[in-house]
Design a protein around this motif. Structure first.
Motif, PDB file in Angstrom:
ATOM      1  N   ASN A 142     -47.577  37.031 -12.934  1.00 49.12           N
ATOM      2  CA  ASN A 142     -48.665  36.534 -12.814  1.00 49.12           C
ATOM      3  C   ASN A 142     -48.834  37.541 -12.258  1.00 49.12           C
ATOM      4  O   ASN A 142     -50.612  37.298 -13.251  1.00 49.12           O
ATOM      5  CB  ASN A 142     -48.836  34.627 -12.420  1.00 49.12           C
ATOM      6  N   LEU A 143     -49.544  37.892 -11.378  1.00 50.99           N
ATOM      7  CA  LEU A 143     -50.130  38.603 -10.294  1.00 50.99           C
ATOM      8  C   LEU A 143     -49.562  40.046 -10.709  1.00 50.99           C
ATOM      9  O   LEU A 143     -50.741  40.769 -11.486  1.00 50.99           O
ATOM     10  CB  LEU A 143     -50.374  38.482  -9.268  1.00 50.99           C
ATOM     11  N   ASP A 144     -48.652  40.413 -10.436  1.00 52.63           N
ATOM     12  CA  ASP A 144     -48.145  42.027 -10.424  1.00 52.63           C
ATOM     13  C   ASP A 144     -48.267  42.594 -11.819  1.00 52.63           C
ATOM     14  O   ASP A 144     -48.615  43.583 -12.182  1.00 52.63           O
ATOM     15  CB  ASP A 144     -46.258  41.717  -9.466  1.00 52.63           C
ATOM     16  N   GLY A 145     -47.776  41.330 -12.763  1.00 50.28           N
ATOM     17  CA  GLY A 145     -47.739  42.394 -14.242  1.00 50.28           C
ATOM     18  C   GLY A 145     -49.060  42.217 -14.449  1.00 50.28           C
ATOM     19  O   GLY A 145     -49.338  43.386 -15.781  1.00 50.28           O
ATOM     20  N   THR A 146     -49.536  41.226 -14.170  1.00 49.47           N
ATOM     21  CA  THR A 146     -51.017  41.979 -14.653  1.00 49.47           C
ATOM     22  C   THR A 146     -51.514  43.095 -14.065  1.00 49.47           C
ATOM     23  O   THR A 146     -52.460  43.629 -14.671  1.00 49.47           O
ATOM     24  CB  THR A 146     -52.331  40.583 -14.470  1.00 49.47           C
ATOM     25  N   PHE A 147     -51.509  43.267 -13.164  1.00 52.36           N
ATOM     26  CA  PHE A 147     -52.285  44.588 -12.095  1.00 52.36           C
ATOM     27  C   PHE A 147     -51.410  45.590 -12.891  1.00 52.36           C
ATOM     28  O   PHE A 147     -51.947  46.879 -13.247  1.00 52.36           O
ATOM     29  CB  PHE A 147     -51.171  44.633 -10.804  1.00 52.36           C
ATOM     30  N   TYR A 148     -50.181  45.544 -13.331  1.00 58.21           N
ATOM     31  CA  TYR A 148     -49.989  46.745 -13.856  1.00 58.21           C
ATOM     32  C   TYR A 148     -49.994  46.683 -15.435  1.00 58.21           C
ATOM     33  O   TYR A 148     -50.038  48.380 -15.720  1.00 58.21           O
ATOM     34  CB  TYR A 148     -47.665  46.321 -14.233  1.00 58.21           C
ATOM     35  N   CYS A 149     -50.439  45.854 -16.123  1.00 59.21           N
ATOM     36  CA  CYS A 149     -51.106  46.413 -17.248  1.00 59.21           C
ATOM     37  C   CYS A 149     -52.317  46.483 -17.376  1.00 59.21           C
ATOM     38  O   CYS A 149     -52.999  47.637 -17.801  1.00 59.21           O
ATOM     39  CB  CYS A 149     -50.716  45.008 -18.348  1.00 59.21           C
ATOM     40  N   CYS A 150     -52.987  46.182 -16.250  1.00 57.23           N
ATOM     41  CA  CYS A 150     -54.346  46.602 -16.323  1.00 57.23           C
ATOM     42  C   CYS A 150     -54.325  48.652 -16.097  1.00 57.23           C
ATOM     43  O   CYS A 150     -55.112  49.098 -16.274  1.00 57.23           O
ATOM     44  CB  CYS A 150     -55.123  46.221 -15.255  1.00 57.23           C
ATOM     45  N   ARG A 151     -53.541  48.700 -14.931  1.00 54.47           N
ATOM     46  CA  ARG A 151     -52.888  50.031 -14.459  1.00 54.47           C
ATOM     47  C   ARG A 151     -53.026  50.904 -15.272  1.00 54.47           C
ATOM     48  O   ARG A 151     -53.489  52.904 -15.640  1.00 54.47           O
ATOM     49  CB  ARG A 151     -52.267  49.586 -13.037  1.00 54.47           C
ATOM     50  N   ALA A 152     -52.313  50.023 -16.271  1.00 51.12           N
ATOM     51  CA  ALA A 152     -51.057  51.641 -17.945  1.00 51.12           C
ATOM     52  C   ALA A 152     -52.439  51.827 -18.459  1.00 51.12           C
ATOM     53  O   ALA A 152     -52.764  52.874 -19.343  1.00 51.12           O
ATOM     54  CB  ALA A 152     -50.185  50.767 -17.916  1.00 51.12           C
ATOM     55  N   ILE A 153     -53.160  50.916 -19.111  1.00 49.09           N
ATOM     56  CA  ILE A 153     -54.064  50.787 -19.697  1.00 49.09           C
ATOM     57  C   ILE A 153     -55.091  51.740 -19.616  1.00 49.09           C
ATOM     58  O   ILE A 153     -56.080  51.737 -20.822  1.00 49.09           O
ATOM     59  CB  ILE A 153     -53.951  48.967 -20.083  1.00 49.09           C
ATOM     60  N   ILE A 154     -56.185  50.957 -18.649  1.00 49.92           N
ATOM     61  CA  ILE A 154     -56.828  51.587 -18.274  1.00 49.92           C
ATOM     62  C   ILE A 154     -57.355  52.697 -18.827  1.00 49.92           C
ATOM     63  O   ILE A 154     -58.809  53.204 -18.905  1.00 49.92           O
ATOM     64  CB  ILE A 154     -57.562  50.998 -16.509  1.00 49.92           C
TER      65      ILE A 154
END
Length: 248
Positions: free
Chosen positions: A114-126
């Motif tokens: 829920n939290l780490d996965g959201t962070f990883y996706c934001c970090r990769a796509i930004i």
């Protein structure tokens, strides 16, 4: 209501895209002219989702693996040239029970997805959004992240973390052409409810003044507005879809 070509020329990556709100949002974006990538751990669910969105690009992926997320983001950007929209909808409820009895493994898994996965996706796509000077990030949190649900400490804490991450991110990106907002639904009809005992679902329904659960489609209406060019002067915000439950 479908808006003709609202997402024409736009590419959206949606986690948790095999079912529920992720799939409903993907259907709307595709119907309104967008290019959709559905990411999910559920391979069988993705195959079913593709039948509903024939044009979608599907990928079975574990969003708790940052390297896998980076690779998938690069592949999506290479395929379409740009990523305009990220909808982080993947999530699990975890166990139910009091903190002193809560399984540690379940706590960790909920946080990782829920939290780490959201962070990883934001970090990769930004970075891909920054190249284009445009982006819409929508993180799916929960009313539980604002108010807390008893016997759901991991879920409540993880969704509070998503809200905090979104507010921080929205401020960071405020002058880049990229917005970051989150949706905080009350309980709505979704396969995620299968992870909960009926007593927990009944409790959450009882907290909704409208007296009913929401629907994935109702939430997708809000998500797609935030994901569109129309939502241009709101960032670091929460959009409630709670049937009157949320008090702030």
């Amino acid at each position: 209501m479908i808006y003709k070509n609202r997402f024409a020329g736009k590419t959206a990556v949606i986690t948790g895209g095999a079912s529920g709100l992720g799939l409903a949002s993907g259907q709307r974006i595709a119907e309104e002219g967008g290019n959709v990538f559905l990411w999910d751990m559920d391979g069988e669910g993705l195959e079913k989702a593709q039948k509903k969105i024939p044009s979608a690009h599907i990928k079975q992926i574990d969003i708790t693996d940052p390297q896998a997320v980076e690779k998938a983001a690069a592949q999506a950007a290479e395929k379409t040239g740009v990523i305009d929209v990220l909808i982080n909808s993947a999530g699990i409820t975890g166990a139910t029970g009091p903190v002193q009895e809560f399984p540690i493994d379940s706590w960790r898994k909920v946080m990782q997805i829920n939290l780490d996965g959201t962070f990883y996706c934001c970090r990769a796509i930004i970075p891909h959004m920054l190249k284009n000077g445009y982006g819409r990030i929508i993180n799916i949190a929960s009313v539980a992240g604002k108010e807390g649900n008893p016997n759901a400490s991991a879920y409540s804490a993880s969704k509070a973390g998503v809200i905090g991450l979104t507010k921080s991110l929205g401020k960071e990106l405020a002058q880049t052409g990229i917005t970051a907002n989150c949706v905080t639904p009350a309980t709505f009809e979704s396969p995620i409810l299968d992870q909960l005992p009926q007593s927990q679902v009944d409790y959450m329904r009882s907290k909704i003044p409208m007296g009913r659960l929401g629907t994935a489609e109702e939430n997708a209406n809000i998500v797609c507005f935030i994901a569109s060019e129309e939502c241009s002067f709101t960032t670091a915000a929460t959009f409630d879809t709670s049937g009157g439950r949320t008090t702030y």
